[in-house]
Enzyme design. Structure first.
Site, mmCIF file in Angstrom:
data_model
loop_
_atom_site.group_PDB
_atom_site.id
_atom_site.type_symbol
_atom_site.label_atom_id
_atom_site.label_comp_id
_atom_site.label_asym_id
_atom_site.label_seq_id
_atom_site.Cartn_x
_atom_site.Cartn_y
_atom_site.Cartn_z
ATOM 1 N N HIS A 18 0.868 -1.199 0.000
ATOM 2 C CA HIS A 18 0.000 0.000 0.000
ATOM 3 C C HIS A 18 0.892 1.232 0.000
ATOM 4 O O HIS A 18 1.303 1.716 1.056
ATOM 5 C CB HIS A 18 -0.913 -0.041 1.230
ATOM 6 C CG HIS A 18 -1.934 1.046 1.280
ATOM 7 N ND1 HIS A 18 -3.152 0.901 1.897
ATOM 8 C CD2 HIS A 18 -1.935 2.314 0.809
ATOM 9 C CE1 HIS A 18 -3.845 2.026 1.795
ATOM 10 N NE2 HIS A 18 -3.110 2.911 1.135
ATOM 11 N N HIS A 20 1.244 4.928 -2.249
ATOM 12 C CA HIS A 20 0.879 5.850 -3.336
ATOM 13 C C HIS A 20 2.173 6.501 -3.793
ATOM 14 O O HIS A 20 2.820 7.199 -2.992
ATOM 15 C CB HIS A 20 -0.093 6.917 -2.830
ATOM 16 C CG HIS A 20 -1.362 6.334 -2.279
ATOM 17 N ND1 HIS A 20 -2.509 6.209 -3.030
ATOM 18 C CD2 HIS A 20 -1.644 5.826 -1.056
ATOM 19 C CE1 HIS A 20 -3.456 5.654 -2.277
ATOM 20 N NE2 HIS A 20 -2.964 5.403 -1.084
ATOM 21 N N HIS A 198 -9.678 1.220 -1.278
ATOM 22 C CA HIS A 198 -9.595 1.769 0.069
ATOM 23 C C HIS A 198 -10.999 1.693 0.668
ATOM 24 O O HIS A 198 -11.967 2.143 0.032
ATOM 25 C CB HIS A 198 -9.185 3.242 0.043
ATOM 26 C CG HIS A 198 -7.727 3.484 -0.212
ATOM 27 N ND1 HIS A 198 -7.056 2.957 -1.276
ATOM 28 C CD2 HIS A 198 -6.816 4.221 0.485
ATOM 29 C CE1 HIS A 198 -5.787 3.350 -1.232
ATOM 30 N NE2 HIS A 198 -5.618 4.122 -0.178
ATOM 31 N N GLU A 201 -11.294 3.247 6.116
ATOM 32 C CA GLU A 201 -10.213 4.087 6.666
ATOM 33 C C GLU A 201 -10.895 5.132 7.556
ATOM 34 O O GLU A 201 -10.801 5.087 8.761
ATOM 35 C CB GLU A 201 -9.429 4.739 5.517
ATOM 36 C CG GLU A 201 -8.276 5.633 5.976
ATOM 37 C CD GLU A 201 -7.568 6.359 4.815
ATOM 38 O OE1 GLU A 201 -8.106 6.389 3.688
ATOM 39 O OE2 GLU A 201 -6.472 6.912 5.059
ATOM 40 N N ASP A 279 1.726 3.834 2.973
ATOM 41 C CA ASP A 279 0.710 4.730 2.407
ATOM 42 C C ASP A 279 1.352 5.914 1.665
ATOM 43 O O ASP A 279 1.500 5.861 0.447
ATOM 44 C CB ASP A 279 -0.250 5.213 3.511
ATOM 45 C CG ASP A 279 -1.631 5.577 2.985
ATOM 46 O OD1 ASP A 279 -1.889 5.402 1.780
ATOM 47 O OD2 ASP A 279 -2.472 6.044 3.793
ATOM 48 N N ASP A 280 1.693 6.974 2.406
ATOM 49 C CA ASP A 280 2.289 8.176 1.804
ATOM 50 C C ASP A 280 3.486 8.583 2.666
ATOM 51 O O ASP A 280 3.402 9.538 3.455
ATOM 52 C CB ASP A 280 1.248 9.310 1.776
ATOM 53 C CG ASP A 280 0.007 8.910 0.988
ATOM 54 O OD1 ASP A 280 0.054 8.910 -0.241
ATOM 55 O OD2 ASP A 280 -1.008 8.567 1.641
#
Ligand code: ADE
Ligand code: ZN
Length: 340
Positions: A18, A20, A198, A201, A279-280
């Protein structure tokens, strides 16, 4: 946490499911790319940009994240972005990555689909060749946009079908349930893409059901709220559907008030196929190692929990059986050699 467990985590062979790619744009690289593209940023230094990285919810983050991505114009920008991520995670013993990209963030600004995917893909191929990191590329639809827009994006992807493994769904979750995209996901499934979304969340457990029932998805991104629903939890356990959990993201976006309250340990104890991801990472304070370390410390995870998380990462990946076996062997050899 004792220093031996810390080194065990740092050396642990890992899989990231996961991520981005636009969320791996570090402030330093953002400034460098902005400068070479003659673009002015709203912030006068890396330090002042970093100070803006304080979020009360997903939307506050997304507003900044989409602005940051505007510096990406040329193929080389997408290449440099992806390469920087791969070089970083190579130092953290990541062997396989499943990478999201958001074409609409760029095509909406007039950047060609081809520019985006070629830059990312070339870097991923180089990573495979030079760093030994295998990959799958997953194209996400932005859920705050219409299903019609997603259909256009699916159409643009057609000539790059062989480069894209799967389809995902990201951006503002509340008010944009998975079922909004049921037709385009049906079409994507028919075209042979593996689908993920997603869900759960910020949104409720019903969104996780919705993703499973209407989008035919193979894995849930986040899924934190799944434990609110007993029958959903039982279903996820029985079917061993992967959950790509992102601890530091959850903390930074206030999905949990503190990491001590994170449901991960509970998920593991119940037998859910929960995995650790970043994630980020450029926005949330860390890559794979930082996520493993922070959650292990907060929840007092033991060595067996950590090994289970690494195994879950391999099992929840979209690698084929033989590729998974290879990674399990690398993991087992590492565990045998470790003295913790
Ligand atoms: N896009 C990038 N990061 C995201 C996240 N954590 N949730 C939804 N959309 C995203
Ligand atoms: Zn995400």
């Amino acid at each position: 946490m004792d220093s031996e467990l810390k080194s065990f985590i740092e050396g642990l062979p890992k899989v990231e499911l996961h991520l981005h790619i636009e969320g791996s744009l570090e402030p330093e690289l953002m400034f460098k790319i902005a400068e070479r593209n003659n673009l002015a940023l709203e912030y006068d230094s890396v330090e002042s940009l970093k100070k803006a990285y304080k979020f009360n919810n997903l939307q506050e983050f997304l507003d900044i994240y989409y602005k940051g991505a505007q510096v990406l114009i040329h193929e080389i920008d997408f290449f440099d972005l992806t390469w920087a991520y791969l070089e970083k995670v190579h130092t953290q013993k990541v062997h396989h990555v499943e990478v999201f990209f958001d074409p609409q963030t760029h095509t909406e600004r007039g950047i060609h689909f081809n520019t985006v995917i070629k830059g990312i893909y070339e870097a991923l191929k180089k990573g495979e060749r030079d760093l030994g990191i295998s990959f799958k590329l997953i194209m996400c639809f932005l859920r705050h946009l219409s299903e019609e827009d997603a259909f256009k994006t699916l159409e643009q992807a057609k000539e790059y079908k062989s480069l894209i493994y799967g389809i995902g769904l990201d951006s503002s979750e509340l008010g944009n349930p998975p079922s909004k995209f049921k037709n385009v996901f049906k079409e994507a499934s028919n075209q042979g893409y593996v689908c993920v979304a997603h869900a759960g969340e910020e949104g409720p457990a019903e969104y996780v059901w919705d993703a499973l029932n209407t989008l035919n998805i193979a894995r849930i991104d986040h899924g934190n709220r799944s434990l609110d629903d007993l029958s959903l939890t039982q279903h996820l356990i029985k079917e061993q559907i992967g959950l790509t959990i992102c601890p530091l993201s959850n903390l930074e976006l206030c999905v949990v008030t503190e990491l001590k309250n994170h449901p991960l340990k509970n998920m593991l104890d119940k037998g859910l196929l929960a995995t650790i991801n970043s994630d980020d990472p450029a926005y949330f304070g860390g890559y794979m190692n930082e996520n493993y370390l922070a959650i292990s410390k907060a929840l007092e995870l033991n060595k067996m929990d950590i090994i289970q998380l690494a195994k879950n990462g391999i099992n929840a990946s979209f690698l084929d059986y033989d590729e998974k076996q290879k990674l399990h062997k690398i993991l087992t050899d590492y565990i045998k050699l470790s003295t913790v």
